[in-house]
Design an enzyme around this catalytic site. Sequence first.
Site, mmCIF file in Angstrom:
data_model
loop_
_atom_site.group_PDB
_atom_site.id
_atom_site.type_symbol
_atom_site.label_atom_id
_atom_site.label_comp_id
_atom_site.label_asym_id
_atom_site.label_seq_id
_atom_site.Cartn_x
_atom_site.Cartn_y
_atom_site.Cartn_z
ATOM 1 N N ALA A 185 -16.499 4.099 -3.839
ATOM 2 C CA ALA A 185 -17.105 2.842 -3.388
ATOM 3 C C ALA A 185 -18.553 3.065 -2.965
ATOM 4 C CB ALA A 185 -16.287 2.254 -2.249
ATOM 5 N N GLY A 186 -18.803 4.063 -2.126
ATOM 6 C CA GLY A 186 -20.141 4.293 -1.584
ATOM 7 C C GLY A 186 -21.147 4.671 -2.660
ATOM 8 N N TYR A 187 -20.761 5.571 -3.535
ATOM 9 C CA TYR A 187 -21.682 6.001 -4.596
ATOM 10 C C TYR A 187 -22.018 4.837 -5.528
ATOM 11 C CZ TYR A 187 -22.904 7.590 -9.263
ATOM 12 O OH TYR A 187 -23.485 7.699 -10.500
ATOM 13 N N LYS A 193 0.853 -1.198 0.000
ATOM 14 C CA LYS A 193 0.000 0.000 0.000
ATOM 15 C C LYS A 193 0.874 1.228 0.000
ATOM 16 C CE LYS A 193 -4.434 1.058 0.437
ATOM 17 N NZ LYS A 193 -5.577 0.183 0.194
ATOM 18 N N GLY A 224 -20.509 7.144 3.574
ATOM 19 C CA GLY A 224 -19.432 7.476 2.635
ATOM 20 C C GLY A 224 -20.012 7.498 1.226
#
Length: 411
Positions: free
Chosen positions: A218-220, A103, A214
């Site tokens: 990802a959330g949308y 990461k 959120g």
Amino acid sequence: MENAYKNFLASLALVKNLIQLEDNIYNQLLEPKRVLEVNIPVKMDNGKIRIFKGFRAQFNDARGPFKGGIRFHPNVSYDEVRALSAWMALKTAVVGIPLGGGKGGVIVDPRELSERELESLSRGYMQAVYKIVGPESDIPAPDVYTDPRIMGWMLDEYEKIAGKHLPGVITGKPLDIGGSAARSYSTAQGGLYVLEEAMKKLQMKSPATVTIQGFGNAGYNMAKILQKNGHKIIAVSDSRGTVVNCMGLDVDDLYRHKQKTGSVANYMGAEELGFAHCFEQEADILVPAALENSIHKGNAREIKAKLIIELANGPITPEADEILVDMGVLVVPDILANAGGVTVSYFEQVQNAYGYYWEEKDVLQKLKRIMSLAFNEIWVKKEEYKVDMRTAAYILAVERIARAMEDRGMA
Ligand code: GLU
């Protein structure tokens, strides 16, 4: 602030005892193999040089090259990047793709930068980590506040230095320069597939009501996909507020509002509540899709949902996790729930290596197969060890990593 790396170590220790993991393996999983810290000078629009601190953590590559996104966020830290790199190694193992875990991150609020400054920082990051990344060694991708455009700049920088095309060095690229169909929404799509498996196990009625915390990539996308599949999104929150509509929110209209104003707050098609009230909504399913530790011991008891799909990395603190297990909530853990992103990243790399690109429907079919299989393999471990799903997922992942390390003679 909770220490994400400490949380990882606690989970690892638990699994060590459950599966009697050998010390020789365990000790090698206590720290990343390598963490590079870099200081990136960027000439700002006002002519002054500003130095941005960044990291690249390479946790474990026994199963394949290090793999994981790059985060641009003001809260990025050494410990956060280390934890996220460890979770990536577990994630790739859980879904059984031939990659390890890494990461990256830069301490920056990208919303404060001009487009030129952001490009310069992105290129500067790639220059700084160039020596340790590559299609066969470590493959970055997008994460919080980074996107295909940034991946395009980074790819270009890498290829300029290398003097040749190497599209497989980074995933989540724009389609025109070697990105994969469906990668832009694959984290959410993978989340849907595990959600469907979990609903079957819990014998939940479909369509369900959902709260999403959120409203980024990802959330949308999750909200949109769930709505398309008939489910009702009754509450959405972001860092500035929560909007609720018990009849179901219009996801695309809410997204346009967010594009215009920068937040879901003040949206007309909903009733607005304070951020802290998000969890109190009567939804069947809760999808945390923001940052780490957003569900903690202070708000966990307010959750009414029977099912939680962790689309974010590390959204639940260990204390909150215990509370939720006691409450009988099924938590589908991050290392499975959001692994759709890295799975399609893997497909992207395979397509780059072949120079041959798949249709969207083929990508989705392959993704569904992998996500459903991983869910059910974890379920088997859950029953075998009589543990919650997170522990079961850790067991499956650590066993796979340990086997690869043994095969390499690292035990
Ligand atoms: N940043 C995403 C994650 O946390 C995707 C990583 C990748 O595609 O390599 O899973």
